[in-house]
Design a protein around this motif. Structure first.
Motif, short mmCIF file in Angstrom:
data_model
loop_
_atom_site.label_atom_id
_atom_site.label_comp_id
_atom_site.label_asym_id
_atom_site.label_seq_id
_atom_site.Cartn_x
_atom_site.Cartn_y
_atom_site.Cartn_z
N SER A 27 0.85 -1.21 0.00
CA SER A 27 0.00 0.00 0.00
C SER A 27 0.88 1.25 0.00
O SER A 27 0.62 2.21 -0.74
CB SER A 27 -0.92 0.02 1.22
N CYS A 28 1.92 1.25 0.82
CA CYS A 28 2.86 2.40 0.85
C CYS A 28 3.52 2.56 -0.52
O CYS A 28 3.69 3.69 -1.00
CB CYS A 28 3.95 2.19 1.90
N GLY A 29 3.87 1.44 -1.15
CA GLY A 29 4.50 1.50 -2.47
C GLY A 29 3.58 2.13 -3.50
O GLY A 29 4.00 2.98 -4.29
N ILE A 213 9.24 -11.71 -2.25
CA ILE A 213 9.67 -10.70 -1.28
C ILE A 213 10.77 -11.37 -0.46
O ILE A 213 10.55 -12.42 0.16
CB ILE A 213 8.52 -10.28 -0.34
N ARG A 214 11.95 -10.77 -0.52
CA ARG A 214 13.07 -11.42 0.18
C ARG A 214 12.93 -11.36 1.70
O ARG A 214 12.32 -10.43 2.24
CB ARG A 214 14.38 -10.73 -0.23
N ALA A 215 13.47 -12.37 2.35
CA ALA A 215 13.57 -12.36 3.81
C ALA A 215 14.46 -11.19 4.18
O ALA A 215 15.53 -11.01 3.59
CB ALA A 215 14.17 -13.67 4.29
N ASP A 241 11.32 -5.04 -3.06
CA ASP A 241 10.42 -6.07 -3.62
C ASP A 241 8.96 -5.63 -3.51
O ASP A 241 8.17 -5.89 -4.42
CB ASP A 241 10.64 -7.41 -2.90
N CYS A 242 8.61 -4.99 -2.40
CA CYS A 242 7.22 -4.49 -2.26
C CYS A 242 6.96 -3.41 -3.30
O CYS A 242 5.85 -3.29 -3.84
CB CYS A 242 6.97 -3.95 -0.85
N MET A 243 7.98 -2.62 -3.60
CA MET A 243 7.83 -1.58 -4.63
C MET A 243 7.60 -2.24 -5.99
O MET A 243 6.76 -1.78 -6.78
CB MET A 243 9.12 -0.73 -4.64
#
Ligand SMILES: Nc1ncnc2c1ncn2[C@@H]1O[C@H](COP(=O)(O)OP(=O)(O)O)[C@@H](O)[C@H]1O
Ligand SMILES: [Mg+2]
Length: 273
Positions: A27-29, A213-215, A241-243
């Motif tokens: 959501s932030c992305g 999405i990486r750890a 990754d979220c972006m």
């Protein structure tokens, strides 16, 4: 009716796989991309988006049902540096009577949320884990469904079960898989391929791969500090990754919008079984 809003639910068979954190940071992305985003905490049993953000809501989603509260009055803006266009609709945790809403309550909630949702480009529903009727119904309402899995075999079997039940009950067969806590892109692709293969073989449809999405250890810090990772460490691996996930969703919105495929943000889909 506005036809620009895309809703997406964040789902998983098993709890603790990162749904709420991904809902928040994706959501932030999307907000960083200039979109207006409404994040709704739909985990009616164990709501915790307010905790992830370090805010104390006065009113909750359940008040819409209990007190006929106007959803617009419950909103908590949380855009970085007060930037508008990123709002949370928080829910109350531990309200046993609300874990499973009956059909009347679910449709009332949907009808009350839709007029507000129309003012946003994206509506993100953070949904509880599992396959309860409320989970399935919320998941069927959204334009898109993102299923969060990890490489753990139990996460894979549980998400397979979730997709199986959703396809049988609601005839929903479009799923976008996010592999969370991935050690590498290769591992994420292997995890996805295993899941996709069983879906294809036993359910007759293939989910698509959204992203990995990486750890990321910094994510744990962000949870402790009660701030979105994307704000605290925008260049950390999981933030990037979220972006990437947000960019893909934004492209999908462009395609859906151009094709005239966007309808009411939260749709009324009846169970077929
Ligand atoms: N990409 C990640 N890297 C590291 N830890 C993660 C990651 N995603 C989730 N976690 C950990 O998993 C925990 C549970 O995440 P949460 O979003 O609350 O899961 P869910 O909503 O699915 O129950 C987080 O508090 C965090 O410690
Ligand atoms: Mg959660």
């Amino acid at each position: 009716m506005n036809r620009k809003s895309v809703s997406f639910s964040i789902l998983s068979g098993k709890g603790g796989v990162g749904k709420s954190n991904l809902a928040l940071n994706i959501s932030c992305g999307l907000h960083l991309l200039g979109r207006k985003v409404l994040l709704i905490d739909c985990d009616m049993g164990l709501a915790n988006m307010d905790v992830l953000l370090g805010v104390t809501p006065g009113k909750h989603l359940q008040d819409i049902l209990i007190n006929n509260q106007d959803p617009a009055e419950i909103l908590i803006p949380f855009g970085a540096e007060g930037r508008p266009g990123l709002d949370l609709l928080p829910a109350n945790s531990g309200m046993a009577g609300f874990v499973d809403l009956d059909a009347g309550a679910r449709s009332m909630l949907r009808e009350k949320l839709n007029p507000l949702a129309c003012a946003y480009d994206f509506i993100c529903l953070d949904i509880g884990a599992g396959i309860s009727p409320t989970v399935l119904n919320f998941a069927s309402m959204t334009t898109l469904r993102l299923v969060v899995v990890t490489a753990e075999p139990t996460s894979l079997t549980d998400s397979y079960a979730l997709m199986k039940v959703l396809s049988a009950r609601y005839d929903v067969t479009d799923f976008h898989i996010i592999v969370n806590m991935a050690e590498s892109r290769e591992e994420a692709k292997r995890t996805f391929s295993r899941l996709a293969a069983v879906c294809e073989r036993f359910l007759g449809f293939t989910p698509s791969f959204l992203c990995e999405i990486r750890a990321d250890k910094v994510l744990t810090d962000a949870v402790r500090k009660q701030r979105p990772l994307m704000e605290l460490a925008p260049r950390s691996p999981a933030s990037r990754d979220c972006m990437a996930a947000a960019e893909k969703l934004d492209k999908m919105r462009g395609v859906l919008s151009a094709g005239g495929a966007l309808d009411t943000p939260l749709r009324n889909v009846n169970a077929v079984n």
